[in-house]
Enzyme design. Structure first.
Site, PDB file in Angstrom:
ATOM      1  N   GLN A  14      10.347  15.305  10.555  1.00 35.91           N
ATOM      2  CA  GLN A  14       9.446  14.492  11.071  1.00 35.91           C
ATOM      3  C   GLN A  14       7.971  15.207  11.366  1.00 35.91           C
ATOM      4  OE1 GLN A  14       9.491  10.786  11.091  1.00 35.91           O
ATOM      5  NE2 GLN A  14      11.057  11.754   9.853  1.00 35.91           N
ATOM      6  N   TYR A  45       0.871  -1.328   0.127  1.00 38.70           N
ATOM      7  CA  TYR A  45      -0.112   0.045  -0.055  1.00 38.70           C
ATOM      8  C   TYR A  45       0.795   1.268  -0.050  1.00 38.70           C
ATOM      9  CZ  TYR A  45      -3.591   3.276   1.072  1.00 38.70           C
ATOM     10  OH  TYR A  45      -4.492   4.698   0.830  1.00 38.70           O
ATOM     11  N   GLU A  57      10.823   5.323  16.912  1.00 37.58           N
ATOM     12  CA  GLU A  57      10.932   4.861  15.501  1.00 37.58           C
ATOM     13  C   GLU A  57      12.393   5.494  14.903  1.00 37.58           C
ATOM     14  OE1 GLU A  57       8.644   5.434  11.167  1.00 37.58           O
ATOM     15  OE2 GLU A  57       8.544   7.058  12.689  1.00 37.58           O
ATOM     16  N   HIS A  58      12.520   6.655  15.099  1.00 35.86           N
ATOM     17  CA  HIS A  58      13.936   7.284  14.371  1.00 35.86           C
ATOM     18  C   HIS A  58      14.880   7.778  15.920  1.00 35.86           C
ATOM     19  CE1 HIS A  58      11.407   7.754  10.957  1.00 35.86           C
ATOM     20  NE2 HIS A  58      12.133   7.164  10.436  1.00 35.86           N
ATOM     21  N   ASN A  99      -2.982   6.443   6.227  1.00 33.64           N
ATOM     22  CA  ASN A  99      -3.657   7.277   7.176  1.00 33.64           C
ATOM     23  C   ASN A  99      -4.261   6.335   8.191  1.00 33.64           C
ATOM     24  OD1 ASN A  99      -6.022   6.272   6.289  1.00 33.64           O
ATOM     25  ND2 ASN A  99      -6.472   8.053   4.916  1.00 33.64           N
ATOM     26  N   HIS A 113       5.551  15.388   8.531  1.00 28.30           N
ATOM     27  CA  HIS A 113       4.586  14.277   8.168  1.00 28.30           C
ATOM     28  C   HIS A 113       3.168  14.453   8.366  1.00 28.30           C
ATOM     29  CE1 HIS A 113       7.316  11.232   6.479  1.00 28.30           C
ATOM     30  NE2 HIS A 113       8.131  11.403   7.324  1.00 28.30           N
ATOM     31  N   SER A 130       4.518   8.815  12.340  1.00 30.24           N
ATOM     32  CA  SER A 130       5.913   8.981  12.430  1.00 30.24           C
ATOM     33  C   SER A 130       6.349   9.862  13.638  1.00 30.24           C
ATOM     34  CB  SER A 130       6.471   9.733  11.134  1.00 30.24           C
ATOM     35  OG  SER A 130       7.814   9.340  10.857  1.00 30.24           O
ATOM     36  N   GLU A 175       5.430 -36.552  29.231  1.00 30.60           N
ATOM     37  CA  GLU A 175       4.360 -35.682  29.151  1.00 30.60           C
ATOM     38  C   GLU A 175       2.912 -36.512  28.926  1.00 30.60           C
ATOM     39  OE1 GLU A 175       6.403 -31.857  27.253  1.00 30.60           O
ATOM     40  OE2 GLU A 175       5.280 -33.172  25.787  1.00 30.60           O
ATOM     41  N   GLN A 226     -10.510   0.385   1.873  1.00 32.61           N
ATOM     42  CA  GLN A 226     -10.974  -0.253   0.671  1.00 32.61           C
ATOM     43  C   GLN A 226      -9.929  -1.146   0.126  1.00 32.61           C
ATOM     44  OE1 GLN A 226     -11.588   2.886   0.906  1.00 32.61           O
ATOM     45  NE2 GLN A 226     -11.560   3.857  -0.946  1.00 32.61           N
ATOM     46  N   HIS A 273       3.119 -40.251  20.479  1.00 36.56           N
ATOM     47  CA  HIS A 273       4.384 -39.531  20.267  1.00 36.56           C
ATOM     48  C   HIS A 273       5.372 -40.816  20.499  1.00 36.56           C
ATOM     49  CE1 HIS A 273       2.247 -35.773  19.905  1.00 36.56           C
ATOM     50  NE2 HIS A 273       3.216 -35.298  19.528  1.00 36.56           N
ATOM     51  N   ASP A 295      15.268   7.871   5.361  1.00 33.99           N
ATOM     52  CA  ASP A 295      13.901   7.863   4.618  1.00 33.99           C
ATOM     53  C   ASP A 295      14.095   7.749   3.245  1.00 33.99           C
ATOM     54  OD1 ASP A 295      12.139   8.175   6.704  1.00 33.99           O
ATOM     55  OD2 ASP A 295      11.573  10.368   6.510  1.00 33.99           O
TER      56      ASP A 295
END
Length: 429
Positions: free
Chosen positions: A255, A124, A322-323, A209, A258, A233, A410, A186, A415, A356
Site C-alpha cells: 500500500q 475514470y 480501507e483494507h 490524483n 501507491h 490508499s 399531520e 478536465q 393527503h 486489489d
C-alpha cells in the site's frame, strides 16, 4: 514508521487521524477547468491534454484501430491474467443481483422493489505512473452486469497520444467502445457536463490524483453522483505472534508504494513482532522500484503495540481502514467484532494485493475513515432501486383508515382526501 507502545484509549482519536490534506486551495483552479470545459468542450480537452500530458491530440477518442491492435501488444501471460481476473470478479459480483420479491404487507396491498441500471456511467482510470487496468475491471464488470446502457471511459494519454494497451484491451473485453483520452479534473468535467465527443453521464466512478478527487467531490453541487469519497490508499494490519514478519512488511509496502500520501498502520500485541517487521520493511524497501513513494508513505505511518487482540480490533474499528488484514491465530473468533472496514483479509496467506487484483472482491473502497458509513463499490453501485406498489379496492379499504388518521394528524388534508375520495367510490360500487 513511528512507533507507539501501549497508548491509552484517550490517545486513540489522535492516532487514527490521517495525514492532513488541504484541498481547498485546489477548488478555484478546478472550478476554472470546469468552466473551460463547459464553454469550449472538446477544444478545452485538447488544450489541457497538451498542457498537462504533453499530448497533441487530433482525436479525443481512441480509434477502432487502436482498440483492435491493443490485444497484439500484450503478452499471452498478461491476457490470461486479465481473463482470469475478469472471470473471478464477474462470478463474485453476479451473486449480488437482487431478485424482485413482491410482499403483501396486508390483504390487497402489494409492494416490491426493482433494480434498474443507471442510464449512463463514467469510469475514470488513471494512466500515469501506474495504468490501472485492474480498476477498469473492478468498475466495468459490475457496470456491465447491471446492464448500464452507456459506459464512458476516460483515461489520460501518453505524450504520443496513445493509451496503454492493457487499458484498451480490457475496455474491449468489457464491450466499452468509447475511450476518451482525457485525464485530471478536465476528464471529470467532460463526463459531468458533456462535450461534442463525450456524453454527459449520471454517475462517475474511479480513483485519481488530488485534482480528480476534489473534482469529483465538487460534483455534489451539480447533480452528478460519484461512487464514494476517495482519498489516498491505506491498510491496517493486525498481527500477533503467529504472524510472519516478512509477510506483514510486504503487505504494508504494497500500500505504501501507491503514493507518498498513502498511510499504513501496524497493530500488534508483541513488541518483538513490531521490531521484526521494521527490519523487514527496511530490507524490502530497498528492492522496490517505487522506493521513494513507499518511503515517504512510511514516514506518515505508525506501528502501535497494544495489550490484546480485543484492543487491536477496537482500535481498528475506530480507524475504519480501507483494507484490514488479520494476521492472527483464530481470526474466526473475532470476525463478528469487525464493524468498520472496507475489505478484510484473513490469515497469513491472504495478501491485500489479492483483493486489489484477482480474488473477485472489488478494490474500489472507502478511505479516510469513510468505512464507518460507506461500502465499497458493488453491483448495487450501478443500479437504482425503484419501489412499486399496487393496492386493490379491498386493499384500500383495509389501509385507508390508517392513512386518513395519519394525514389528519399531520395537518395534510389533501393527503387524507386522496384516500377519502377513493373510499367513497369503493363503498358505492
Amino acid at each position: 514508521m513511528r512507533k507507539i507502545e501501549y497508548p491509552g484509549i484517550a490517545e486513540w482519536p489522535e492516532l487514527v487521524k490521517r495525514p492532513t490534506q488541504n484541498f481547498e486551495d485546489l477548488e478555484a483552479g478546478i472550478a476554472q477547468t470546469f468552466q473551460l470545459v463547459r464553454v469550449q468542450g472538446d477544444a478545452a480537452l485538447r488544450e489541457l491534454a497538451q498542457k498537462y500530458d504533453g499530448a497533441q491530440l487530433e482525436n479525443l477518442l481512441a480509434s477502432p484501430e487502436e482498440l483492435a491492435v491493443a490485444e497484439s501488444l500484450l503478452s499471452e501471460e498478461l491476457k490470461q491474467a486479465i481473463l482470469q481476473t475478469y472471470s473471478n470478479i464477474q462470478l463474485f459480483h453476479a451473486q449480488q443481483a437482487e431478485q424482485s420479491k413482491p410482499v403483501e404487507t396486508m390483504p390487497g396491498v402489494t409492494c416490491w422493489r426493482k433494480s434498474v441500471p443507471i442510464d449512463s456511467v463514467g469510469l475514470y482510470i488513471p494512466g500515469g505512473t501506474a495504468p490501472l487496468f485492474s480498476t477498469l475491471l473492478m468498475l466495468g464488470v459490475p457496470a456491465r452486469l447491471a446492464g448500464c446502457p452507456e459506459v464512458v471511459l476516460c483515461t489520460p494519454p501518453a505524450k504520443d497520444g496513445s493509451v496503454h494497451p492493457a487499458i484498451l484491451y480490457t475496455a474491449t473485453l468489457l464491450g466499452i467502445a468509447k475511450v476518451v483520452k482525457a485525464g485530471g479534473a478536465q476528464a471529470i468535467a467532460a463526463m459531468a457536463f458533456g462535450t461534442e465527443s463525450v456524453p454527459a453521464v449520471n454517475k462517475i466512478f474511479g480513483p485519481g490524483n488530488q485534482y480528480v478527487t476534489v473534482a469529483k467531490q465538487m460534483l455534489s453541487k451539480t447533480g452528478v453522483a460519484i461512487d464514494l469519497p476517495a482519498g489516498p490508499s491505506e491498510v491496517l494490519v493486525i498481527a500477533d505472534d503467529s504472524a510472519n514478519p516478512a509477510f506483514v512488511a510486504a503487505d504494508l509496502l504494497s500500500q505504501a508504494e501507491h503514493g507518498a500520501d498513502s498511510q499504513v498502520v501496524l497493530l500488534t500485541n508483541s513488541a518483538e513482532v513490531l521490531s521484526q517487521v521494521e527490519k523487514e520493511l527496511q530490507a524490502q524497501l530497498e528492492l522496490l522500484p517505487r522506493k521513494g513513494f513507499a518511503a515517504k508513505a512510511l514516514s506518515n505511518s505508525i506501528g502501535v503495540v497494544l495489550l490484546s487482540v480485543e484492543e487491536m480490533i477496537a482500535f481498528s474499528n475506530l480507524y475504519a481502514p480501507e483494507h484490514l488484514i488479520l494476521s492472527i491465530s483464530n481470526f474466526e473468533e473475532v470476525l463478528d467484532k469487525i464493524t468498520n472496514a472496507g475489505s478484510v483479509f484473513l490469515g497469513n496467506y491472504s495478501p491485500e494485493s489479492a483483493g486489489d487484483y484477482a480474488s473477485g472482491t472489488n478494490h474500489t473502497l472507502p478511505t479516510n475513515g469513510y468505512a464507518r458509513a460507506y461500502s465499497g463499490v458493488s453491483l448495487d453501485s450501478f443500479v437504482k432501486k425503484i419501489t412499486f406498489q399496487h393496492i386493490t379496492p379491498a386493499g384500500l379499504q383495509n389501509i385507508g383508515k390508517t392513512i386518513e388518521v395519519m394525514a389528519a394528524a399531520e395537518g395534510l388534508e389533501a393527503h387524507k382526501n386522496a384516500v377519502t375520495i377513493r373510499l367513497k367510490e369503493v363503498k358505492n360500487v
